[in-house]
Structures are given as structure tokens and as C-alpha cells.
Design a protein around this motif. Structure first.
Motif, PDB file in Angstrom:
ATOM      1  N   LYS A  57      54.259  60.056  34.157  1.00  0.00           N
ATOM      2  CA  LYS A  57      53.257  60.438  35.160  1.00  0.00           C
ATOM      3  C   LYS A  57      51.916  59.802  34.846  1.00  0.00           C
ATOM      4  N   LYS A  58      51.531  59.813  33.563  1.00  0.00           N
ATOM      5  CA  LYS A  58      50.268  59.199  33.155  1.00  0.00           C
ATOM      6  C   LYS A  58      50.280  57.705  33.418  1.00  0.00           C
ATOM      7  N   MET A  59      51.415  57.076  33.127  1.00  0.00           N
ATOM      8  CA  MET A  59      51.530  55.632  33.327  1.00  0.00           C
ATOM      9  C   MET A  59      51.434  55.256  34.795  1.00  0.00           C
ATOM     10  N   ASN A  60      51.888  56.145  35.666  1.00  0.00           N
ATOM     11  CA  ASN A  60      51.945  55.843  37.097  1.00  0.00           C
ATOM     12  C   ASN A  60      50.720  56.302  37.877  1.00  0.00           C
ATOM     13  N   GLN A  61      49.768  56.954  37.222  1.00  0.00           N
ATOM     14  CA  GLN A  61      48.525  57.367  37.865  1.00  0.00           C
ATOM     15  C   GLN A  61      47.386  56.497  37.359  1.00  0.00           C
ATOM     16  N   LYS A  62      46.739  55.780  38.269  1.00  0.00           N
ATOM     17  CA  LYS A  62      45.673  54.868  37.884  1.00  0.00           C
ATOM     18  C   LYS A  62      44.501  54.962  38.860  1.00  0.00           C
ATOM     19  N   THR A  63      43.351  54.451  38.427  1.00  0.00           N
ATOM     20  CA  THR A  63      42.158  54.420  39.259  1.00  0.00           C
ATOM     21  C   THR A  63      41.653  52.978  39.348  1.00  0.00           C
ATOM     22  N   PHE A  64      41.355  52.538  40.568  1.00  0.00           N
ATOM     23  CA  PHE A  64      40.887  51.176  40.806  1.00  0.00           C
ATOM     24  C   PHE A  64      39.563  51.193  41.566  1.00  0.00           C
ATOM     25  N   THR A  65      38.813  50.103  41.437  1.00  0.00           N
ATOM     26  CA  THR A  65      37.575  49.947  42.193  1.00  0.00           C
ATOM     27  C   THR A  65      37.634  48.670  43.019  1.00  0.00           C
ATOM     28  N   LEU A  66      37.325  48.805  44.308  1.00  0.00           N
ATOM     29  CA  LEU A  66      37.207  47.663  45.205  1.00  0.00           C
ATOM     30  C   LEU A  66      35.723  47.423  45.451  1.00  0.00           C
ATOM     31  N   ASN A  67      35.190  46.323  44.918  1.00  0.00           N
ATOM     32  CA  ASN A  67      33.823  45.897  45.211  1.00  0.00           C
ATOM     33  C   ASN A  67      33.883  44.919  46.382  1.00  0.00           C
ATOM     34  N   PHE A  68      33.031  45.110  47.369  1.00  0.00           N
ATOM     35  CA  PHE A  68      33.152  44.272  48.564  1.00  0.00           C
ATOM     36  C   PHE A  68      31.816  43.968  49.219  1.00  0.00           C
ATOM     37  N   ASN A  69      31.814  42.849  49.973  1.00  0.00           N
ATOM     38  CA  ASN A  69      30.784  42.570  50.963  1.00  0.00           C
ATOM     39  C   ASN A  69      31.523  42.318  52.264  1.00  0.00           C
ATOM     40  N   PHE A  71      32.866  39.699  53.548  1.00  0.00           N
ATOM     41  CA  PHE A  71      33.998  38.779  53.552  1.00  0.00           C
ATOM     42  C   PHE A  71      34.750  38.689  52.221  1.00  0.00           C
ATOM     43  N   GLU A  72      34.125  39.115  51.119  1.00  0.00           N
ATOM     44  CA  GLU A  72      34.758  38.964  49.817  1.00  0.00           C
ATOM     45  C   GLU A  72      34.957  40.316  49.134  1.00  0.00           C
ATOM     46  N   SER A  73      35.859  40.316  48.161  1.00  0.00           N
ATOM     47  CA  SER A  73      36.087  41.553  47.396  1.00  0.00           C
ATOM     48  C   SER A  73      36.748  41.236  46.071  1.00  0.00           C
ATOM     49  N   THR A  74      36.603  42.173  45.122  1.00  0.00           N
ATOM     50  CA  THR A  74      37.378  42.146  43.880  1.00  0.00           C
ATOM     51  C   THR A  74      37.996  43.527  43.707  1.00  0.00           C
ATOM     52  N   TYR A  75      39.202  43.560  43.184  1.00  0.00           N
ATOM     53  CA  TYR A  75      39.948  44.815  43.000  1.00  0.00           C
ATOM     54  C   TYR A  75      40.461  44.839  41.578  1.00  0.00           C
ATOM     55  N   ASN A  99      48.807  44.870  34.649  1.00  0.00           N
ATOM     56  CA  ASN A  99      48.159  45.677  33.627  1.00  0.00           C
ATOM     57  C   ASN A  99      46.689  45.820  33.947  1.00  0.00           C
ATOM     58  N   GLY A 100      45.959  46.533  33.086  1.00  0.00           N
ATOM     59  CA  GLY A 100      44.574  46.848  33.366  1.00  0.00           C
ATOM     60  C   GLY A 100      43.625  45.672  33.366  1.00  0.00           C
ATOM     61  N   THR A 101      44.079  44.483  32.920  1.00  0.00           N
ATOM     62  CA  THR A 101      43.214  43.311  32.896  1.00  0.00           C
ATOM     63  C   THR A 101      43.300  42.489  34.175  1.00  0.00           C
ATOM     64  N   ASP A 102      44.229  42.816  35.062  1.00  0.00           N
ATOM     65  CA  ASP A 102      44.386  42.073  36.312  1.00  0.00           C
ATOM     66  C   ASP A 102      43.128  42.163  37.173  1.00  0.00           C
ATOM     67  N   LEU A 103      42.772  41.061  37.816  1.00  0.00           N
ATOM     68  CA  LEU A 103      41.627  41.020  38.726  1.00  0.00           C
ATOM     69  C   LEU A 103      42.031  40.275  39.980  1.00  0.00           C
ATOM     70  N   LEU A 104      41.929  40.952  41.130  1.00  0.00           N
ATOM     71  CA  LEU A 104      42.291  40.345  42.409  1.00  0.00           C
ATOM     72  C   LEU A 104      41.034  40.064  43.221  1.00  0.00           C
ATOM     73  N   TYR A 105      40.848  38.810  43.591  1.00  0.00           N
ATOM     74  CA  TYR A 105      39.727  38.393  44.434  1.00  0.00           C
ATOM     75  C   TYR A 105      40.268  37.996  45.807  1.00  0.00           C
ATOM     76  N   LYS A 106      39.613  38.457  46.864  1.00  0.00           N
ATOM     77  CA  LYS A 106      40.000  38.083  48.221  1.00  0.00           C
ATOM     78  C   LYS A 106      38.793  37.564  48.992  1.00  0.00           C
ATOM     79  N   ASN A 107      39.021  36.535  49.810  1.00  0.00           N
ATOM     80  CA  ASN A 107      38.003  36.013  50.714  1.00  0.00           C
ATOM     81  C   ASN A 107      38.640  35.947  52.101  1.00  0.00           C
TER      82      ASN A 107
END
Length: 280
Positions: A57-69, A71-75, A99-107
Motif C-alpha cells: 500500500k505504501k509503495m502504491n501511494q505517491k504524491t506528485f507535483t505538476l508545475n505549469f504555465n 503551454f509547458e509543464s513538469t511532473y 521511480n522518484g527521480t523521473d521527470l516528465l516535461y510537456k510542451n
């Protein structure tokens, strides 16, 4: 169409549509586990099963932040101050996802994304086009916090892997595959008129605040528009540049290699006569 008219009115009336703005959205994610803990003589004792279930349960519960303007974002996954121990009675829990080091950028303006990730310590930078999602819009609404949200869905056929047959004599260590229909249901708000959302999801006339897809649930717990602390959105640069399809091939190969290491006719042996069954 009624839905389109309402969306246009809300979008025009919202002031941030006419100016540059930034924001951050916090998402809580949860994925149901597909692991069972054996049956009969192979089942763990109640105390160990409780510990295993709590760890999963701990492994499957996570918190993420989406920073955006606009047209662009990071997750990115939020860092945990005290990461839980990923082992129970000598068993190391292994996740085949990111894993926790992944960074997704979208434009969304340039219709591209870049994802910084790794497989077993090797860094990759996935660069590809954002795939169009054929959303089906609905008039159905509900409130999430202070925002009025509209429902949108889409369905697709995917190849599903069945690890439960991996350990059988007949399969000879091969993972069975079958087709499955996956329905994705989202709730988005035109009050924040950006075509974005958590993970790879977007393409709607408003920010996605809730998403449910098979065993995955993502819910936005907080949105802050134009925060006092400046949000700096940068495209990641670290890792070997690779396409999404090529990365999927490498990930598939590594997953099979990992499963081979743990192959057993009775599942994953925890010791003390306890096994874990994958799939099912």
C-alpha cells in the motif's frame, strides 16, 4: 452543443486566459496491487500478510507535483522525508514502474514531451510527440474543491501481460498476453484553461483534476495559481536520448530478465515456506 457553449463561456470569463500565468497542482496517486500472497500451505501467516499488504500500500501511494504555465509543464514525484523500508522479512519489494527521480516535461504548444528516467541505474531521456487522445466529452459535472469539473472518457485496447502463468511448466517462463479494454475517466475544469494534467494526460479544454484508469487513481488535492515563489519550468537534458517505442523495448527486455531471476514453480519464495504469486 450544450457542453461546448458552457465551456466557452467559462473559459472567456476566466481572467487568466488573457495573460501569462503559472501554477502548481498536487496530485495523490494510488494503484491497486495485482499481487496475491499465495494460497493454502504457501500462504504467509496473518501477521506477515498484514505487513506485506501494508508495504504494498505504501509503495502504491505517491504524491506528485505538476508545475505549469499556459503551454509547458513538469511532473515529478515529491520527495519523501522518510522513505519506507522496501523489505519485509528479507524480501525486497521491486517495482517495475518509474521511480522518484523521473521527470516528465510537456510542451503542448510544440506538441512534444521529454521524460528523464532510468532503468537499473542507466539514464535515459525519452523524447517524442504527444499522442492525441480521442476524448469523448460529456455534460456531466461535479465539484472538486472550488472548481466545477466536466467528465471526459476514452477507451482503448491494450495488450495485457499475465504473470500468473509465468511459473507454470507449460509456459516455460513465458509471460502470457491477452487483449483488454481500458477505460480512462477524467474530470477537468475549464476554470483553469490549460490543456494539461498529470502524467501523459491532457488534450482537454481545462486542467485535469481527477483521473481513473483500471487500477490507477489520481486525484488533485491542491491547486495554487501564480504562487509567490517563482516557478521555473525547464526541459530535462540528462540521459541517453531515445524514442518512446525504443525505451519500451528495453523496459520489456529488462522486466523479462528480472522475472527470470525470480522464476519459481511456486512463485517468489520468501523463505519459511511463504511465497508470493504475481498476477492473478
Amino acid at each position: 452543443m450544450k457542453t461546448i457553449i458552457i465551456i466557452i463561456i467559462l473559459t472567456i470569463s476566466f481572467s487568466i486566459n488573457a495573460q501569462d500565468f503559472t501554477g502548481k497542482a498536487t496530485y495523490k496517486t494510488y494503484r491497486k496491487s495485482s499481487i496475491s500472497f499465495g494460497e493454502g500451505k504457501n500462504a504467509p501467516n496473518p501477521e506477515m500478510q498484514k505487513k506485506l499488504e501494508a508495504q504494498m500500500k505504501k509503495m502504491n501511494q505517491k504524491t506528485f507535483t505538476l508545475n505549469f504555465n499556459r503551454f509547458e509543464s513538469t511532473y515529478k514525484e515529491n520527495e519523501s522525508l522518510a522513505a519506507p523500508q522496501t523489505s519485509v522479512s528479507g524480501l525486497k519489494m521491486i517495482s517495475f514502474g518509474g521511480n522518484g527521480t523521473d521527470l516528465l516535461y510537456k510542451n503542448v504548444k510544440e506538441n512534444k514531451y521529454a521524460k528523464q528516467t532510468d532503468i537499473m541505474g542507466k539514464n535515459f531521456l525519452i523524447k517524442d510527440e504527444i499522442k492525441k487522445i480521442d476524448w469523448e466529452l460529456s455534460d456531466e459535472t461535479k465539484n472538486i474543491g472550488m472548481y466545477t469539473c466536466y467528465k471526459a472518457t476514452y477507451s482503448r485496447e491494450v495488450e495485457q501481460k499475465d504473470f500468473s502463468s509465468f511459473n507454470s511448466v507449460e509456459s516455460e517462463g513465458k509471460v502470457a498476453k491477452k487483449m483488454k479494454t481500458i477505460v480512462t475517466t477524467t474530470w477537468y475544469t475549464p476554470q483553469i484553461p490549460i490543456s494539461n494534467g498529470p502524467r501523459e494526460f491532457g488534450g482537454l479544454p481545462g486542467l485535469i483534476l481527477e483521473l481513473r484508469q483500471d487500477k490507477l487513481t489520481i486525484v488533485c488535492s491542491e491547486v495554487v495559481l501564480n504562487p509567490s515563489k517563482k516557478i521555473d519550468i525547464k526541459e530535462p537534458k540528462k540521459g541517453k536520448v531515445i524514442s518512446q517505442s525504443k525505451f519500451n523495448e528495453i523496459q520489456e527486455k529488462k522486466s523479462k530478465e528480472m522475472m527470470e531471476k525470480f522464476k519459481s514453480r511456486k512463485g517468489l519464495d520468501l523463505g519459511n515456506g511463504t511465497t508470493i504469486k504475481i498476477g492473478g
